[in-house]
Each structure stands twice: as C-alpha cells, then as structure tokens.
Design an enzyme around this catalytic site. Sequence first.
Site, mmCIF file in Angstrom:
data_model
loop_
_atom_site.group_PDB
_atom_site.id
_atom_site.type_symbol
_atom_site.label_atom_id
_atom_site.label_comp_id
_atom_site.label_asym_id
_atom_site.label_seq_id
_atom_site.Cartn_x
_atom_site.Cartn_y
_atom_site.Cartn_z
ATOM 1 N N TRP A 200 -18.091 1.511 -8.641
ATOM 2 C CA TRP A 200 -17.387 1.441 -7.366
ATOM 3 C C TRP A 200 -17.095 2.872 -6.896
ATOM 4 C CZ3 TRP A 200 -12.384 3.233 -6.312
ATOM 5 C CH2 TRP A 200 -11.956 2.993 -5.001
ATOM 6 N N ASP A 479 -17.474 -9.088 3.845
ATOM 7 C CA ASP A 479 -17.173 -8.391 2.593
ATOM 8 C C ASP A 479 -17.318 -9.331 1.404
ATOM 9 O OD1 ASP A 479 -16.320 -6.329 0.952
ATOM 10 O OD2 ASP A 479 -14.528 -5.887 2.121
ATOM 11 N N ASN A 481 -15.748 -8.954 -2.577
ATOM 12 C CA ASN A 481 -15.026 -7.954 -3.359
ATOM 13 C C ASN A 481 -14.859 -8.215 -4.844
ATOM 14 O OD1 ASN A 481 -14.498 -5.801 -1.635
ATOM 15 N ND2 ASN A 481 -12.946 -6.971 -0.550
ATOM 16 N N ASP A 549 -17.105 2.635 -0.529
ATOM 17 C CA ASP A 549 -15.699 2.823 -0.163
ATOM 18 C C ASP A 549 -15.309 4.284 -0.288
ATOM 19 O OD1 ASP A 549 -15.116 0.293 0.581
ATOM 20 O OD2 ASP A 549 -14.187 -0.311 -1.308
HETATM 21 C C1 GLA Z 1 -13.464 -3.668 0.430
HETATM 22 C C2 GLA Z 1 -14.207 -2.925 1.501
HETATM 23 C C3 GLA Z 1 -13.257 -2.044 2.259
HETATM 24 C C4 GLA Z 1 -12.158 -2.878 2.851
HETATM 25 C C5 GLA Z 1 -11.460 -3.667 1.771
HETATM 26 C C6 GLA Z 1 -10.490 -4.659 2.357
HETATM 27 O O1 GLA Z 1 -13.040 -2.818 -0.574
HETATM 28 O O2 GLA Z 1 -15.261 -2.202 0.964
HETATM 29 O O3 GLA Z 1 -13.936 -1.330 3.253
HETATM 30 O O4 GLA Z 1 -12.700 -3.734 3.808
HETATM 31 O O5 GLA Z 1 -12.385 -4.395 0.977
HETATM 32 O O6 GLA Z 1 -9.868 -5.422 1.413
#
Ligand code: GLA
Length: 743
Positions: A200, A479, A481, A549
């Site tokens: 990440w 997204d 996650n 990110d």
């Molecule tokens: C992920 C995305 C971020 C943001 C967060 C929100 O980490 O990559 O850009 O949108 O989720 O929770």
Amino acid sequence: MGITWQEEQRLFKLDTPNTTYLIGIVDEEGFLGHIYYGNKIEDATGAAELLRTREAPFTPEKNDRERVSFMDCFPWEYSSHGVGDFRESSVRVKDENGCSAVLLTYVSHEIYAGKPPLEGLPATFGPKDGVQTLDILCEDKSLGLRAHLTYSVFEDTDAIARSVRFENGGSSVLRLEKAMSCCLDMDNRGFDVLTLHGSWARERHMERKPVGCGRYSVSTLRGESSHQEHPFLALLTHGADQDRGEVYGFHLVYSGNFLMQAEGNQFGAVRVVAGINPEDFSWKLEPGEAFQTPEVILTYSAQGLGPMTGSLHSLYKNHLIRSPYLHRKRPILINNWEATYFDFDEKKLLEIAKESAALGIEMLVMDDGWFGNRYDDGRALGDWQVNEEKLKGGLGRLVEQVNGLGMKFGIWFEPEMISGDSKLYRKHQDWALAVPGRRPALSRNQYVLDISRREVRDYIMEQVFAVLHSANIEYVKWDMNRPLTDLGSVSLPADRMGELYHRYVLGMYEMQERLTREFPNLLLENCSGGGGRFDPGMLYYSPQIWCSDDTDAVERLMIQESTAMLYPLSAIGAHVSVCPNHTVGRSTPFETRGYVALAGTFGYELDITKLSDEDKAMVAGQTAIYHRFHDIVREGEYHRLASYQENRKFDCFQINDPTGRESLVFYTQVLSEPNRRSRFVRLKGLSADARYRIFTVNADSGELKKDTGRVISGAVLMNGGICFESLTGDFRGSLLCLERVDR
Ligand code: GLA
C-alpha cells in the site's frame, strides 16, 4: 498483418507489424509445439526444424519407448499435466475417478476476421479489418475435454492476445483445477525476469533478476490484482534496457488471483505460464458446460523496453479502453479526501468548491463519508443513502450549488464492501463472505460482500443507481479497500466453492458493466486503497485508475514510472496534495507536485481554502498548463529517458505530440548535488533533420518562457542530448516544451 496456416510445414504463422509467432503441429497424435516468437520473419520456410523433432528423443511416432523424454523437453504451446512433462502445466483436470492427467492435442482450426468478446470478462477488441483471430481446437479424447486456444493479432500493434476456452464434451463431470491463459516455451537466451512489486502506498516498483533453473513467479491470492504483485512479467536478455535488447512482455487482463511464472529447466529452456492462480481454484464443468480463461497480452520487442511500452499503450488505447473519455480532456478535479477525511459537511464542500472554481478547477469529488452514519471507517458501508446531517439539503441541493459554480460533481462508492456496523449487515449478515462456523477476518473494519450472488449485486447496484439518478453526478470513484479472505458463500454448494474467487471477479465485472451501460457518459475512476487493483481488466471499464494513495511527488516518480511502463498516462490517476505529505511527511515544492500530477489525469486532493496565496497562484498556472498541454499528455507518444528507480538521482521522460509538432520533456532532480555540472539527456522519437525551439514552461502562468527559445536540431537532441542545469534545492522539477521549427 495476418494469420496463415502453412499446410506443407503444418504450421501457423501469426504476424504483427514487426513480429512473428509460429506454432507447429507434429506427430500423428497432433502435438502442438511452440516454434518461434520474435522479430518478423517473412519467409518461414524450414522453421519447423526449431521444434527439434529431428533429434533425440524424437517424437513418440518415431520413438515411443522414450515418450516421457519427448514430453519433458518438447516446447509445448499449451503444456499438459501428468503424462511426462514435469515442467509447469497449463491445465489440470480432475476426472470422475479423481485422476488428473490431461493432454490436449490438435483437432482442427479456424482463422477469422475480428475478435469475439470473452463472455463476462474484459478483453481487447477491434474491427474486423484490423484484427484477426486463430482458434485452434484441441482435445483430450479420454476426458472428453475440448480446449479452444485462441490468438488474436492486431494490424496496428505488436501484440498478441491469447486465451483459452474449455468445454466439457464428454458425459461425466470434470473439475478444472488449473486453467492458465497461456504458456510459452523457448530457449533461455540469457534472460532476466522483470516484475513489479510493492505495498500500500508503494505500488509497482521494479525488480529484475536472472532466470536460473527452477521457478520464479509473482502471484496473488488477495482476490484482487493487488498492491503487492502485478499481473505482469517480462523476459529480457541480459543488459536489455529502454532501447536495446530483446523483451518479451506478458500482461494479464484480469483483476483477481493470478500467477505469472518463468521456469528455467534442465535443457536451458524457459517456460512462461500466465493466468488465474490455480491455488484455491477449482471449477466444476458439467457435461456441455464451458469455462473461459481471461486473456493475456504478449508483446515482443527487439529494441528494449521502449517499444514494449509503446505496444501496450497503443493496444490499451485503441483496443481495450472503451470509455468515451478516452480521448477527451478530463475535467480537472478536486477531491476532498486528504482535505477533510470524514469530517465534512455541505458548507465545507462548498467552500472548497468556490475557491476551486475561481482557480480553474472543474469538478468537485466528494469522497468517502457522505452516506449512512459514516463518521469514520468503522461503519455504514452498504448503506448507500445520503447522510443528511452532513449534507443538510440533500445531495441534489449540493450538486446544484456546485454546478451553479460552473463545476461538475463526482462521488465515491465502495460497492463491494459491507461494514459490520451497518443496516445492511444487520439485515443480511449472510451477504458477507464467510466460512461457516468461523468469524470472518476484518480488514479496515469491514467485510467483503458476496458479489458472486446475483441478489447481492442487484441490491447494491439499485442503491448506487438511485444515488446517481438523484442528482447531476458526472464522475464516480469506485473503491475497494480490503483483500478477500474467508472464502465461503452460502449460495455455492461444497463442490463449487473453489469457484468463488473467480465468481467474485466476474460479479464485480458485471457490476461495472451495468454501471457503465446505465450511465454511458459517466467518468469512472477505479481505485483500491490507491493502486491495489490497477490492471488491464479494470481499464476495460474505466479510462483511469487511482494510481496510489501516496501522493508524495518523489514516491510518485517511482510508482508512475513503472505504471507508465505498461499503461498510458491518460489512465494514471494523479493529484497534487499538501505538504508535509500525509503519507511520508516530506515537503516538496508545489511546482514539482504539479509536474508529477500533470503526467497523469491531473487534479487536486487538498484543502484549497488553506493554501497560501503563492500556491494558489500556482494552481492557476498549473490548470493553464493542463489546458495547454494535456492533449499531448493524453494522446502523445511516451518515452522514458531516465529512470529514477535506477539512478536514484533524477527522473526524465518525454511525450511527443502525435503530429510531431510539439514535445514535452518532464525533468525532476530529486536530491540536489554539490558542485555538479549540467546534465545532458538524449531525447527520443524526434525527426533527426528537423529543428526544435526549446522553451521552459512557466509554472506560474503556463506560458512558454520568452527568454528561452534556443533552436537545436533533432539529430543533436537525440544523439547529444538536451541540457538540464544543476538546480539548487531538492525535489526540483521543470517542464520543457519543444516546438518544431519549419524550415
Ligand atoms: C481509499 C482510497 C482513498 C480514499 C479512501 C476513502 O484508501 O484509495 O483515495 O478514497 O479509500 O476511504
């Protein structure tokens, strides 16, 4: 271009503009062998000799007593299992007796114009007069298993798309336990293997090592293509670089578990296999049922990595990305994530929007936190109803006001997930992936929805559609996650549970397909905790993917360098954020952050209301640069000039406008060095006999600096180089524009 069957030599010849791929059929049993892949061969006379069937151990037809030796050294086009080839198999099938031997041999073939879509899967496409397909039907008669090995070649690109479709043509149940998309056997001409790895916020860093004896693979079991490994592998001759050496690239068009493997063997040969990771994969094939593998893209370049990059960029732009935005200038967006995280309301968003509109930003994207009781990441995923405590007048009013400022509006969703603390989970606990009797593991405080189930997909898409229909929403960030764990679905019987990983991916593709059909003009950006699902499969649905990110300019140089090795810059989501950077705490000049983001889709991810006046002035300059040059960034030909990953000092790349009139050169000096002379970097792809006027782009205004404008010939620039003076201070970037001077 084209595919031909040469009856006399019993071989197939597949030609792309600069490459040839040859497949041969030997022995009365119809073994399919790989003859050649490399530089274009016009006349393939005698090529079948490359299969070495005229030397010991000979084919079984001539020497059945050494059948196993033949199996174990023949360069197979699609390797068998359990019958004598001890290298990596391409397919493994459990029959009704529990045995798993399989050997596919040639039955017939078809060559046709065009390329049919792959059912339920993303895949390259092209017009009938621009693509040709070879479908070789093979069979294992004792299993009743048929396999269509398909190969498509593109008239305009040095790429071959391969995939396999299996059919159970027998009368008993078969279990596919491994179904790779391709296999390629060839002599090891001193290859290195190049792969991409990360984590990440640190996605896709390159790693290169020699191919020795044994297996070297990259793979994932995370249910997505992942931050950690990438579904890409290349074989390069030792010493190959951007411009020299042979390169074979393999890139899988798939977003779930994969395996990409190179294997050196006892005879100095190498085998590459690529496809769905066979671990935890088992697909039941009832009589009459079929299974389609994802496709893998093969590229060959005799001039280093540069042409591989060119082929993949061209393939993805012309034959994979379907979005109407592909050739459109994307609106410059501002995303509120790093500005507010979960702590925002209508007022805050409008303040950001007002300030942004005044500086030329064109779209506000409302990120995570607008729905249910989502005040932190511990809740509400699955409850896709607007939180009216935060957005007091509702979504419609917010969007109208943003539109009233002349800005578009975009929104964030995470449709594949469910929070334990959500209305949805309280109602439908069994909608989350879980193994009976075992509490599923949380990641980022959330569970994964079982989107292999139609009713789950239907429900989620209805919620998403209702939000999107309720206001003028022109962009969605989709997204994802967390990785998949606890693979259990209440809807699958025990003997189909091994299908779940792949069914999940098919379900996700179906949801994305539905979304893009329902809203054909929507700009979709995929994302997965940054770049955890940045793969060619996702590009079929969205023209851009959030790259990482990590928005730190220096980290991004490395991430974007290897991402751009495979993907067009128009696909790389990149934003300017504040310093100290939220991920690494580093401070870099606003100007440099701009250049790095301008080499992607471009946008901002910061609280613009808190920027200094100086930085605000630069936002105006950066948006001007975007408008002035982004057609070149999006449509131009990309050339890597220097690799910061390798030299650890500076980064440099060039983009040439397709008309040849203009070029951009992005240069970033990372750490300042004492007492260093200027640096010359050789440019690429210019016209040797043309002359170019060199300008520095003014970061504050986007104008070309008047005091520059020296004229240098293409030959000098490409052979001698262009000069970059040593800059004082760390992390200094600059952008040059070259204009061709008519003589
Ligand atoms: C992920 C995305 C971020 C943001 C967060 C929100 O980490 O990559 O850009 O949108 O989720 O929770």
